[in-house]
Every structure is written in structure tokens, then in C-alpha cells.
Design an enzyme around this catalytic site. Structure first.
Site, PDB file in Angstrom:
ATOM      1  CE  LYS A  53      -4.187  -2.624   1.936  1.00 16.24           C
ATOM      2  NZ  LYS A  53      -4.620  -2.876   3.455  1.00 16.24           N
ATOM      3  CD  GLN A  97      -3.542  -4.896   6.270  1.00 18.59           C
ATOM      4  OE1 GLN A  97      -3.524  -3.101   5.855  1.00 18.59           O
ATOM      5  NE2 GLN A  97      -4.295  -5.768   6.137  1.00 18.59           N
ATOM      6  CG  ASP A 120      -9.958   0.484   4.873  1.00 17.28           C
ATOM      7  OD1 ASP A 120      -9.503  -0.275   4.073  1.00 17.28           O
ATOM      8  OD2 ASP A 120      -9.015  -0.160   6.215  1.00 17.28           O
TER       9      ASP A 120
HETATM   10  N1  GUN Z   1      -6.723  -6.830   6.374  1.00 17.47           N
HETATM   11  C1  GUN Z   1      -6.800  -7.149   4.382  1.00 17.47           C
HETATM   12  N2  GUN Z   1      -7.799  -6.507   3.845  1.00 17.47           N
HETATM   13  C2  GUN Z   1      -8.082  -5.504   4.454  1.00 17.47           C
HETATM   14  C3  GUN Z   1      -8.473  -3.918   4.121  1.00 17.47           C
HETATM   15  O1  GUN Z   1      -8.548  -4.116   2.982  1.00 17.47           O
HETATM   16  N3  GUN Z   1      -8.327  -3.156   5.550  1.00 17.47           N
HETATM   17  C4  GUN Z   1      -7.746  -2.963   5.853  1.00 17.47           C
HETATM   18  N4  GUN Z   1      -7.794  -2.350   7.246  1.00 17.47           N
HETATM   19  N5  GUN Z   1      -7.242  -4.145   6.147  1.00 17.47           N
HETATM   20  C5  GUN Z   1      -7.718  -5.745   6.500  1.00 17.47           C
END
Ligand code: GUN
Length: 297
Positions: A53, A97, A120
């Protein structure tokens, strides 16, 4: 005839080019879009995701930073960090996350993020706005990515029967929210672990979306010939390779690709789309900051 492959890698690259252009336009107006990712602990899969990311942000000309907290950090420490990021004008998007360590209250953490920075799309305000089809909602990145994949592949959801397997808050439920909106106009069925005779539902799908987290659980006999199959699963399956595991989707690719008209691979399908849509949401968040400034709000 084997199914046509829908390449998330190719579609995501196009979205990321668009995002880079949009980011450049925002930068020309004096603001660099910025995403801050918070990683608590050292879950190996999360560590890899977070690194991608941050890298993707930089490649789009945006600011991307990761703040790491120890796995035994107190809830209050994480919430104080979110408060600081909420107040920081250089941070347009905040992503904590998931999964968080067991002692933390994930719901409280998500609610602490200002909805305007919740790129998100997990905050109840954005969940609700997505459901009622408000244009300023941040839609969760994975279902938004699936919708973009379908659009670019030329698959019309209007009037189609979309069957979603999985009812998670991050994929299944928001996927249904997006597909039932006017414009998308799908007829949606959501199946889950308590669904009776799952195959009788999946076999009715014009578009089948698998998001359960169980390797290869969707087999060819569960798919209507000619259906479009979207595989959201990314499962680590242990094996005897040097790495010790390989990635496998929720769909038995070898079998289902003989029946479906279109199918997404794993890896290289939905996965790359999630990051692309996250970048798009972050640029939107920065654009809205400029709009609010211009309106004197
Ligand atoms: N863990 C796995 N996929 C995601 C996501 O799209 N956002 C977040 N915050 N955590 C994740």
C-alpha cells in the site's frame, strides 16, 4: 471452451494511472494526497499488504507512510494515534490494518476514524452511505474493485442474478450494497455458512462472487455454464515449496474455468484492485478537502 481471464493486474494498472493523473491535479492545487496506514503487530500477511500500500501511494505521486505499533500496545495508544491523524491536515486517508491483536476492540477503532478520512469505507457512516447510494460515500475497496473489474470487462450487472458467497462486513455485505444500487441493478443473493444447499443457489448465478476464505471450495458442479466467476479469496495454503505455502482462491480455478465464461485468477485478480481503489479513495478524500476549503467550511 475455457473461460476468459479477467486480469485484475491489468485493470488495476489502468486505475492507478488515472489515480496518478488525479493526484497530480490535486498537487498542482497545493495539496499532496496522503495515506497513513497503521499496523499493529507483525502479522506476516499484513506486513506484506501494508508495504504494498505504501509503495503504491509513492508510485502514484502521493504521500504514503506506515506507523507501526507493538503488538501489545494498549487500545488507548492506538486511539490517541488515530486522534492525532484525524487532526493532521496532511493526512487525507487513515487505514488501520486488520486483523488487530485480540485484546483490541476493532469496532471502536474503526468508529474513531473520521468518516471523511475513512478510505477503507468501514466506518458505519460510510457503510450506511454506501447502502443508501450517497455519492460521497467511501465504498470499501475490495467490493468497489470487483465492480470496476466487471465494468471494464464489459459485464453488465443490470438484471443479472449475482450470488455472493460470504457475508463479511468488508466484502459480502458491501458488495451487495453496491450491486443493488440503481444503475448496477443486479438481483442479489447472499449465501453464508448456514445457507442450506449452497450449490442450489450458486448454480443460479449469472455472476458468482466467492468471498469466504476457504481454498477451492467453489467447484465446477456449483457453477452454471457461462457464468462469470469472481474469486475474492486469497488463502495461504501450506505446501512443500521453498516458500512453504502458495496462494489459492476460494474457487477451484482448474475445474471452474472449464465451465465459466469469465473468471478472475488468484493471484492477479481481485487482489491488485483493492489497493488501486484505496488509492482512488485517498485522492477523493484529498479532493474533498480542497472543495471544503474552497467552500470556506
Ligand atoms: N486486511 C485485509 N484487507 C484489509 C483492508 O482492505 N483494509 C484493512 N484495514 N485491513 C485489511
Amino acid at each position: 471452451m475455457p473461460a476468459e481471464l479477467i486480469s485484475g493486474t491489468a485493470v488495476a494498472a489502468r486505475v492507478r494511472e488515472e489515480v496518478a493523473r488525479d493526484a497530480a491535479a490535486v498537487i498542482a492545487r497545493g495539496v499532496t494526497p496522503g495515506l497513513t496506514v497503521v499496523l499493529v503487530g507483525e502479522d506476516p500477511a499484513s506486513t506484506v499488504y501494508v508495504r504494498s500500500k505504501e509503495k503504491a501511494c509513492r508510485e502514484a505521486g502521493m504521500n504514503g507512510e506506515t506507523i507501526r505499533l507493538a503488538a501489545d500496545s494498549a487500545q488507548e495508544v492506538l486511539e490517541a494515534l488515530i486522534d492525532r491523524l484525524n487532526a493532521d491536515p496532511a493526512v487525507h486517508g487513515i487505514l488501520v490494518q486488520s486483523p488487530l491483536p485480540k485484546h483490541m476492540d476493532e469496532n471502536a477503532v474503526v468508529r474513531r476514524i473520521r468518516p471523511e478520512k475513512d478510505v477503507d469505507g468501514f466506518h458505519p457512516v460510510n457503510v450506511g452511505k454506501t447502502l443508501i447510494g450517497e455519492p460521497d460515500a467511501f465504498a470499501p475497496c475490495t467490493p468497489a474493485g470487483v465492480q470496476e473489474l466487471l465494468r471494464v470487462a464489459g459485464i453488465d450487472t443490470r438484471g443479472a442474478h449475482c450470488v455472493i458467497v460470504g457475508r463479511s462486513n468488508i466484502v459480502g455485505k458491501p458488495m451487495a450494497s453496491l450491486l443493488i444500487q440503481q444503475g448496477a441493478d443486479a438481483t442479489v443473493t447472499i449465501c453464508h455458512s448456514r445457507t442450506r444447499d449452497l450449490a442450489s443457489h450458486t448454480r443460479q448465478a449469472d455472476i458468482l462472487i466467492a468471498a469466504v476464505g476457504r481454498p477451492s471450495m467453489i467447484t465446477a458442479d456449483m457453477v452454471k455454464p457461462g457464468a462469470v466467476v469472481i474469486d475474492v479469496g486469497i488463502n495461504r495454503v501450506n505446501d512443500a515449496s521453498a516458500k512453504g505455502y502458495h496462494l489459492e482462491g476460494d474457487v477451484d480455478f482448474a475445474g471452474v474455468s472449464q465451465v465459466a465464461s469469465h473468471i478472475t485468477p488468484v493471484p492477479g485478480g481481485v487482489g491488485p484492485m483493492t489497493i488501486a481503489m484505496l488509492l482512488r479513495n485517498t485522492v477523493r478524500a484529498a479532493e474533498r478537502t480542497l472543495e471544503r476549503q474552497a467552500a470556506g467550511a
